[in-house]
Design an enzyme around this catalytic site. Structure first.
Site, PDB file in Angstrom:
ATOM      1  N   LYS A  80      61.584  67.103 -33.645  1.00  0.00           N
ATOM      2  CA  LYS A  80      62.914  67.011 -32.844  1.00  0.00           C
ATOM      3  C   LYS A  80      62.819  67.979 -32.044  1.00  0.00           C
ATOM      4  O   LYS A  80      63.198  67.909 -31.107  1.00  0.00           O
ATOM      5  CB  LYS A  80      64.180  66.626 -33.566  1.00  0.00           C
ATOM      6  N   ARG A  97      56.385  75.419 -42.580  1.00  0.00           N
ATOM      7  CA  ARG A  97      56.413  75.871 -41.621  1.00  0.00           C
ATOM      8  C   ARG A  97      57.415  76.937 -41.956  1.00  0.00           C
ATOM      9  O   ARG A  97      57.670  77.129 -42.528  1.00  0.00           O
ATOM     10  CB  ARG A  97      57.821  74.971 -40.640  1.00  0.00           C
ATOM     11  N   ARG A 103      67.068  66.944 -48.857  1.00  0.00           N
ATOM     12  CA  ARG A 103      67.429  67.097 -46.971  1.00  0.00           C
ATOM     13  C   ARG A 103      67.433  65.070 -46.569  1.00  0.00           C
ATOM     14  O   ARG A 103      67.879  64.612 -45.882  1.00  0.00           O
ATOM     15  CB  ARG A 103      66.626  67.875 -46.199  1.00  0.00           C
ATOM     16  N   ARG A 145      62.376  79.288 -43.801  1.00  0.00           N
ATOM     17  CA  ARG A 145      64.125  78.834 -43.773  1.00  0.00           C
ATOM     18  C   ARG A 145      64.188  78.404 -45.153  1.00  0.00           C
ATOM     19  O   ARG A 145      63.061  77.966 -45.989  1.00  0.00           O
ATOM     20  CB  ARG A 145      64.092  77.103 -43.168  1.00  0.00           C
ATOM     21  N   ARG A 148      74.571  63.085 -36.845  1.00  0.00           N
ATOM     22  CA  ARG A 148      73.672  63.060 -38.616  1.00  0.00           C
ATOM     23  C   ARG A 148      74.359  61.780 -39.220  1.00  0.00           C
ATOM     24  O   ARG A 148      74.243  61.324 -39.777  1.00  0.00           O
ATOM     25  CB  ARG A 148      73.592  64.121 -38.559  1.00  0.00           C
TER      26      ARG A 148
HETATM   27  P1  AMP Z   1      68.228  70.942 -38.678  1.00  0.00           P
HETATM   28  O1  AMP Z   1      67.874  72.186 -38.241  1.00  0.00           O
HETATM   29  O2  AMP Z   1      68.636  70.012 -37.743  1.00  0.00           O
HETATM   30  O3  AMP Z   1      67.051  70.903 -40.159  1.00  0.00           O
HETATM   31  O4  AMP Z   1      69.562  71.150 -39.231  1.00  0.00           O
HETATM   32  C1  AMP Z   1      69.493  72.105 -40.176  1.00  0.00           C
HETATM   33  C2  AMP Z   1      71.470  71.702 -41.203  1.00  0.00           C
HETATM   34  O5  AMP Z   1      71.956  72.129 -40.659  1.00  0.00           O
HETATM   35  C3  AMP Z   1      70.978  70.734 -42.095  1.00  0.00           C
HETATM   36  O6  AMP Z   1      70.128  70.676 -43.286  1.00  0.00           O
HETATM   37  C4  AMP Z   1      72.588  70.787 -42.059  1.00  0.00           C
HETATM   38  O7  AMP Z   1      72.892  71.756 -43.448  1.00  0.00           O
HETATM   39  C5  AMP Z   1      73.467  71.761 -40.809  1.00  0.00           C
HETATM   40  N1  AMP Z   1      73.076  70.044 -39.968  1.00  0.00           N
HETATM   41  C6  AMP Z   1      72.604  71.072 -38.488  1.00  0.00           C
HETATM   42  N2  AMP Z   1      72.953  69.116 -38.060  1.00  0.00           N
HETATM   43  C7  AMP Z   1      74.215  69.002 -38.658  1.00  0.00           C
HETATM   44  C8  AMP Z   1      75.257  67.499 -38.277  1.00  0.00           C
HETATM   45  N3  AMP Z   1      74.721  67.320 -37.038  1.00  0.00           N
HETATM   46  N4  AMP Z   1      75.378  66.965 -38.829  1.00  0.00           N
HETATM   47  C9  AMP Z   1      75.472  68.377 -40.223  1.00  0.00           C
HETATM   48  N5  AMP Z   1      74.916  69.145 -39.890  1.00  0.00           N
HETATM   49  C10 AMP Z   1      73.898  69.771 -40.144  1.00  0.00           C
END
Ligand code: AMP
Length: 213
Positions: free
Chosen positions: A14, A122, A166, A155, A88
């Protein structure tokens, strides 16, 4: 104002696709994950509040996410956005609906096996945030960023057991979001198990298709 949402499990690409699409369509890329990581790096009050959720691979509570996005949107009222990693949950989708007009929602579908394969490889640069994949797109020198020479790290939520968690969280929380947009005729599905460029072309075609309806 026309805004686009990219949905998909962690590792669907994404971030990469949203960045390219934002550049091509002249919109702003808004990644809630990136915004949270910036807050954590700055050790801000919000960063301290959300750090544990990110480390465990759990979702940050809706009210914190929505407040952060609202603040970001009001700072750029006349801009159009590509939302990456938001909404989300159904609650977030309902709240976003009140804050911005959504034109197209692209769901990038990827299998769990592929997600684990991609994310455990990654690495992210500590200095500039650029991401690498040690299998598919490694840096020239191991552990070192090609652009700024910064140290590469994994990460904390890209550890294999956290990735599986996740993915499960995504499947459970995002199903109602996908249905919410499908019912409104805004959703297009794209097969994300393919190479980056192929997926990008499919996303562009899907955006055009949905926006024309
Ligand atoms: P991402 O980089 O999109 O994979 O997000 C990394 C982490 O940030 C996720 O595993 C959540 O802990 C938090 N996070 C990011 N976006 C959201 C969202 N829209 N709602 C809730 N938690 C989020």
């Amino acid at each position: 104002m026309s805004n686009i949402v990219l949905l998909g499990p962690p590792g669907a690409g994404k971030g990469t696709q949203a960045e390219r699409l934002a550049e091509e369509l002249g919109r702003l890329h808004l990644s809630t994950g990136d915004l949270f990581r910036e807050e954590i790096t700055r050790d801000s009050p919000l960063g301290r509040q959300v750090r544990g959720y990110l480390d465990r691979g759990e979702l940050v509570p809706d009210r914190l996410v929505v407040a952060m996005v609202r603040e970001r949107l009001t700072g750029d009222l006349d801009q159009e956005f590509i939302f990456d990693g938001f909404p989300r949950t159904l609650e977030q989708a309902v709240r976003l609906d009140k804050m911005a007009e959504i034109d197209a929602v692209i769901h990038i579908a990827v299998s769990e096996t592929e997600v684990v394969r991609r994310l455990s490889a990654r690495r992210v640069c500590q200095g500039c945030g650029r991401t690498y994949n040690v299998l598919l797109a490694p840096p020239q020198e191991e552990g070192c960023c090609d652009v700024c020479g910064g140290k590469l790290y994994r990460r904390s939520d890209d550890a294999p057991e956290v990735i599986v968690h996740r993915y499960a969280v995504y499947q459970e929380e995002s199903r109602p979001v996908i249905e919410f947009y499908r019912e409104r005729g805004l959703l297009a599905e794209v097969d994300g198990d393919r190479p980056v460029d192929t997926v990008f072309q499919a996303i562009k075609a899907a955006v055009n298709r949905v926006e024309m309806i």
